[in-house]
Design a protein around this motif. Structure first.
Motif, short mmCIF file in Angstrom:
data_model
loop_
_atom_site.label_atom_id
_atom_site.label_comp_id
_atom_site.label_asym_id
_atom_site.label_seq_id
_atom_site.Cartn_x
_atom_site.Cartn_y
_atom_site.Cartn_z
N LEU A 100 0.80 -1.08 -0.07
CA LEU A 100 0.12 0.10 -0.11
C LEU A 100 0.85 1.30 -0.08
N GLU A 101 1.92 1.07 0.76
CA GLU A 101 2.70 2.29 0.90
C GLU A 101 3.31 2.68 -0.52
N GLU A 102 3.79 1.73 -1.09
CA GLU A 102 4.52 1.95 -2.54
C GLU A 102 3.18 2.42 -3.57
N ALA A 103 2.18 1.90 -3.74
CA ALA A 103 1.21 2.26 -4.17
C ALA A 103 0.95 3.90 -4.01
N ILE A 104 0.77 4.15 -2.97
CA ILE A 104 0.47 5.57 -2.37
C ILE A 104 1.36 6.37 -2.73
N ARG A 105 2.62 6.13 -2.67
CA ARG A 105 3.70 6.87 -3.03
C ARG A 105 3.94 6.88 -4.35
N ARG A 106 3.57 6.28 -5.47
CA ARG A 106 3.57 6.04 -6.71
C ARG A 106 2.31 7.15 -7.14
#
Lengths: 565, 486
Positions: free
Chosen positions: B67-73
């Motif tokens: 989720l962190e990666e998706a939100i960062r992207r």
């Protein structure tokens, strides 16, 4: 956090302070006796006016009706926009500003407490969602109860205590602050497109008269010990000759007054001080109203001042708004709310050159100047009905300066000018009286103990205006007065500096005040059972889904009230 | 088994809030009081079409991510974009919409809701004329004449008639349900008699017909609640109506103006208008002006048919005219359960109900220019965030193509068409089942939505996802200003 405001001319009428040079100390959001001078942040208010933060007893800033008005008028927004800044949200004006803009604009003028006066109970969540999105200022809202079926039925049957319990439940359920009554009986009649004509005209299908509703709710208000009186928008509002209805309304609760305390608030009185038989013979009835109010102590009023501008009228008075629509042929939105109330919206342009509009402008000021006791009359525009609240600095200038009034008089309709009482009135309010009509009087009428004054223990809501009453005469320099009130030098909300030189420094949540009316316990359970039983017959939502939970309030500030039932 | 009562149904604009759900092992197993759509939604929230893990497209293929990666992207895409569009919002809570607007303001994009392809023209017309309306309970208690125009509530808002209009029991008006049942029963009885007579007597049907006059009077002149349906085809709702007007497709405007003329006591010098005999219309107008309280509901058949907003202008004018004679209200039949709420939140925060452009730092509104479909058709956007909606399957093809060309982020529970062409997919909880919130009924009454079961592990509500995106965007912007300063 500690704060010291030094050397200002302090106007604090509730504590009898009239322009004395003194320091105000603030600690943890409250006014205190003194603070540690070396640690406290200091504001030098030398040569400035220091007042409690402004209080507005009647201003439509949130809820279904206001939002329907916003939606109705994109043209109102196009010409007045607010850019996003590093600290503030963007938004639009003009007569019906978006929520963020509403909060900022009040704060810029030094106002810190605003009451939204018309909340349809069924849509109370909407009002609270918008109030929570209105930053900086503290606020509250009055549920519309004058045409609620429960009230009509219980009052018809003479069950005052039963009525009081239901009203108490409703105020809690809607997180409301006072009993609002609009055109009592007329809104129920409007359900079938009709209206009531006088205080003794029976309400269709309910067998009760407006007089009985007003008296009944006055008694309910007393039983519940609510801090404010009932807040009444009279019958026949906006019709020529209605000053008689207004007088009759005030008279009908005379006997309910005790110890000279007010029992009724007649709101936006300008709109119900019309003399004459029709629009051609239309005249000011301000003198008659003022004479009555000067002789009686059971009533308070607010002005509902008209400003010459393009604005949006919105009231819960559906039939009145319909009349306004037929008069103007303008856009018209109507929104009736089941078992409770109605609402209407019509854009309106007050023109200087119109006889009626100019006379209305004159009536508002006549009322404010002819009523001798400033504690009885409060300054409002019934925002946005008479004009947007951003016009307050202009009204203050008119009240403080005969010269300002004459400058406007010169520009209005000649017939209105020749009939206006204003040229004969020499009274000019001073800062002390202005502090009463814009904050102290309003806070007192609302029963807000911690607002509207600067005594120890009060909320540290403070406005500082850059005007030196020692060196300048407000009656002569009315433009400087206007400038000073338009952009406060400082606005302090809850001990924090939120505005400096008219610029908003901080986006913060204000609190929503509501009355936690406490009944005796057994009757509360019985009441809930009764309501549950009848709920489905009256409304189209479930009992559980009706009340506003505290989650809807950004900052919840319950005020406990112990009722007599 | 725990039963949750007074649940609001997150499907259509009727927002029925009397649903009872039985919960077992963290799943809804039984739905009471709901219609077929309601039941389907509550029972299928754990279907296999659910997205359970965030996805990012790498070299053309979706790969699972955190989720962190998706939100960062997501935040990177939005922060870098010059003119992003943020679209959807009608199937989520007001609380999530509120964060969405803040995000749009922060990134200087265009935010729009599904009204743009739905009742947008109705809103434009309301802005021109205003709208005399009310809450649905007012209609339940008082309306003795109900008109459905260009909509089929029996199929699209199945409980609308029963809860709020003709078949609801009000204080001053009784339910027309019994009359309808009598009508159905007599029709069935008639059919039976006819077939029996045919078999027994073996007479010519026409001879029997004469003696089989219906016992009910399906006339518009009868007492009590009346239901009129205007549509281009005989819908299920039309079957129930006391009077059905079949208007020729695209001729609604003509018909409305003809009704206006008749309401104003003007003569029509033609025999037919929009394929309807004028005598019929005169009867309808008689019913309209002689009722105590009339209500007209209109659907997309009117809004999106032919003259679009001009249709609504005519309908609103008709209601204004009727208010000179009696009490009459009008209301659009809103589709998605919170499209009204989206319009509401947009309006109180920005002043406008949809199509809001923040690219100049303040809200700007000019449908046709700032509406998402038009932005996409002109190919101006350079990133897109879609929340709780499936525009790729409903937008004009060219607009959908441009949307798919943009770096596209999808936030929602289903693997729908938009999700399939997205670059980042963030699964979210079902508002009203797995997340609480507020929605607005078609008559602007706010209704709370309940959380009755937990979302799948690791799946957050829209509001929370958007909050995280917003704070990530702010972080990136701060880093950028710091880097520039250095």
């Amino acid at each position: 956090m500690e704060l010291l405001i030094r050397n200002g001319f302090v106007f604090d009428p509730i504590n009898g302070v009239n322009g004395e040079k003194m320091d105000i100390a603030v600690k943890d959001g409250k006014i205190v006796d003194k603070v540690n001078e070396s640690r406290a942040k200091t504001i030098d208010a030398t040569g400035m006016v220091v007042m409690p933060g402004g209080v507005d007893i009647h201003s439509h800033i949130a809820g279904g009706k206001v939002n329907a008005g916003r939606l109705l008028r994109p043209e109102d927004h196009f010409k007045d926009v607010e850019r996003k800044t590093a600290v503030t949200r963007s938004g639009v004006g003009y007569s019906i500003p978006s929520t963020f803009t509403t909060g900022y604009r009040y704060a810029r003028m030094g106002w810190t407490t605003v009451m939204d006066p018309a909340m349809p109970p069924l849509e109370a969540k909407h009002t609270h969602e918008e109030l929570s999105d209105t930053p900086i200022i503290d606020k509250a809202s009055y549920p519309l109860l004058g045409d609620w079926w429960f009230v009509l039925e219980y009052l018809r049957d003479g069950k005052i205590e039963e009525c009081a319990r239901h009203v108490a439940w409703m105020i809690k359920a809607t997180k409301g602050y006072a009993i609002k009554v609009v055109n009592p009986g007329g809104l129920e009649a409007w359900g079938y497109g009709r209206n009531v004509e006088s205080l003794d005209d029976p309400v269709p299908c309910f067998g009760i008269t407006p007089r009985e509703i007003i008296r009944g709710l006055c008694k309910v208000n007393k039983l519940l010990h609510l801090p404010h009186t009932i807040h009444l928008h009279t019958n026949n509002l906006g019709k020529p000759g209605n000053y008689l209805t207004a007088l009759e309304t005030m008279r009908c609760v005379e006997d309910l007054a005790e110890n000279g305390k007010p029992v009724i608030h007649i709101t936006h009185c300008q709109f119900c001080a019309f003399k004459g038989d029709d629009w051609r013979t239309f005249q000011s009835g301000a003198e008659e109203i003022a004479n009555y109010v000067n002789a009686h102590s059971h009533v308070t009023l607010d002005m509902g001042q008209v400003i010459f501008t393009d604005t949006t009228t919105m009231t819960a008075d559906g039939p009145f708004q319909y009349t306004l629509y037929t008069l103007t042929g303008n856009k018209w939105t109507n929104h009736d709310v089941e078992t409770e109330t109605s609402a209407g919206i019509v854009p309106f342009h007050y023109k200087r050159k119109s006889y009626v509009h100019a006379t209305q402008w004159s009536i508002g000021l006549e009322l404010a100047l002819l009523i001798k006791d400033p504690w009885k009359i409060m300054m409002t525009t019934d925002h946005p009905n008479g004009g947007p609240f951003t016009a307050y600095p202009r009204i203050i200038a008119w009240l403080m300066s005969r010269k300002a009034r004459e400058a406007t008089l010169r520009k209005i309709n000649p017939k209105a000018r020749s009939r206006s009482l204003l040229p004969s009135i020499s009274r000019e309010l001073d800062f002390y009286e202005i502090a009463i009509v814009t904050r102290a009087g309003q806070a007192k009428a609302l029963g807000l103990k911690n607002k509207g004054h600067l005594g120890v223990g009060a909320d540290a809501d403070i406005a500082i205006y850059n005007f030196n009453p020692e060196t300048m005469d407000p009656a002569k320099n009315y433009r400087a007065v206007r400038r000073a009130f338009k952009r406060a030098a400082y606005t302090i909300k809850g001990g924090q500096v939120v505005v400096k030189d008219g610029e908003v420094l901080k986006h913060m949540d204000g609190a929503t005040m509501w009355l936690d009316v406490q009944l005796c316990e057994p009757c509360e359970i019985e009441l809930n059972e009764n309501l549950k039983r009848r709920f489905k017959e009256y409304w189209t939502v479930e009992f559980e889904n009706y009340p506003v939970s505290e989650d809807y309030l950004a900052v919840s500030h319950p005020i406990p009230v112990k009722a007599d039932v | 088994m725990p039963v949750v009562k007074a649940v609001s149904c997150p499907v259509c604009g009727s927002l029925c809030d009397d649903i009872e759900l039985t919960i077992e092992n963290g799943e809804v197993v039984k739905v009471k009081n709901g219609c077929a759509m309601c039941e389907a939604k509550f029972l299928s929230h754990r279907s296999e079409h659910r997205i359970r893990k965030p996805l990012i497209r790498k070299d053309g293929e979706f790969v699972e991510t955190t989720l962190e990666e998706a939100i960062r992207r997501t935040a990177e895409i939005l922060a870098e974009a010059n003119y992003p569009v943020l679209y959807g919002w009608s199937n989520t809570s007001c609380e999530a919409i509120s964060v969405g607007i803040e995000l749009a303001e922060e990134v200087g994009g265009v935010i729009d809701n599904t009204a743009v392809v739905c009742h947008g023209p109705s809103l434009l017309s309301v802005q021109d004329m205003g709208i005399p309306s009310c809450t649905l309970g007012q209609i339940r208690h008082r309306a003795d004449l109900i008109i459905y125009w260009g909509c089929d509530p029996w199929s699209a808002h199945p409980r609308h008639i029963e809860r709020y209009t003709a078949f609801a029991e009000g204080r001053f008006e009784k339910s027309a349900w019994r009359g309808y049942m009598a009508k159905i029963r007599s029709l069935i009885g008639l059919k039976k008699i006819r077939s029996a007579a045919k078999r027994l007597v073996l007479k010519e049907p026409s001879e029997i017909e004469a003696r089989l006059k219906p016992t009910f009077v399906p006339s518009i002149a009868r007492e009590g609640r009346k239901l009129i349906v205007v549509d281009v085809r005989r819908t299920k709702t039309a079957e129930m109506a006391d009077f059905f007007i079949q208007v020729e497709p695209g001729k609604d405007y003509e018909l409305l103006q003809a009704l206006r003329a008749l309401v104003r006591d003007q003569e029509l010098e033609v025999d037919h208008v929009a394929g309807v005999p004028v005598e019929y219309l005169e009867e309808v107008v008689d019913a309209m002006v002689s009722c105590d309280f009339g209500a007209l509901f209109f659907g997309l058949g009117l809004t999106m048919g032919g003259a679009k907003l001009r249709n609504i202008d005519a309908a609103l004018s008709l209601i204004r005219d009727l208010n000179m004679r009696t009490k009459f209200v009008i209301m659009p039949m809103r589709g998605h359960f919170n499209v009204t709420g989206a319009n509401m939140v947009f309006t109180w925060q920005t002043g406008y109900p949809y199509a809001v452009d923040f690219s100049l730092g303040y809200p700007r509104y000019n449908p046709g220019e700032t509406s998402v479909v038009d932005v996409l058709l002109r190919g101006e956007s350079d990133a897109a965030l879609v929340v709780a909606s499936d525009p790729v399957s409903s937008f004009p093809r060219k607009a959908a193509e441009h949307l798919a060309r943009n770096p596209l982020i999808y936030v929602g529970p289903h693997m729908d068409v938009t999700a399939q062409v997205a670059d980042v997919v963030i699964p979210s909880a079902f508002v009203g089942i797995e997340a609480p919130g507020t929605a607005y009924r078609m008559d602007h009454v706010p209704i709370p939505l309940k959380k009755v079961v937990d979302p799948p592990e690791g799946v957050l509500p829209d509001e929370e996802i958007l909050r995280r995106i917003l704070s990530e965007v702010r972080k990136i912007k701060r880093e950028k200003t710091k880097a520039e300063a250095a």
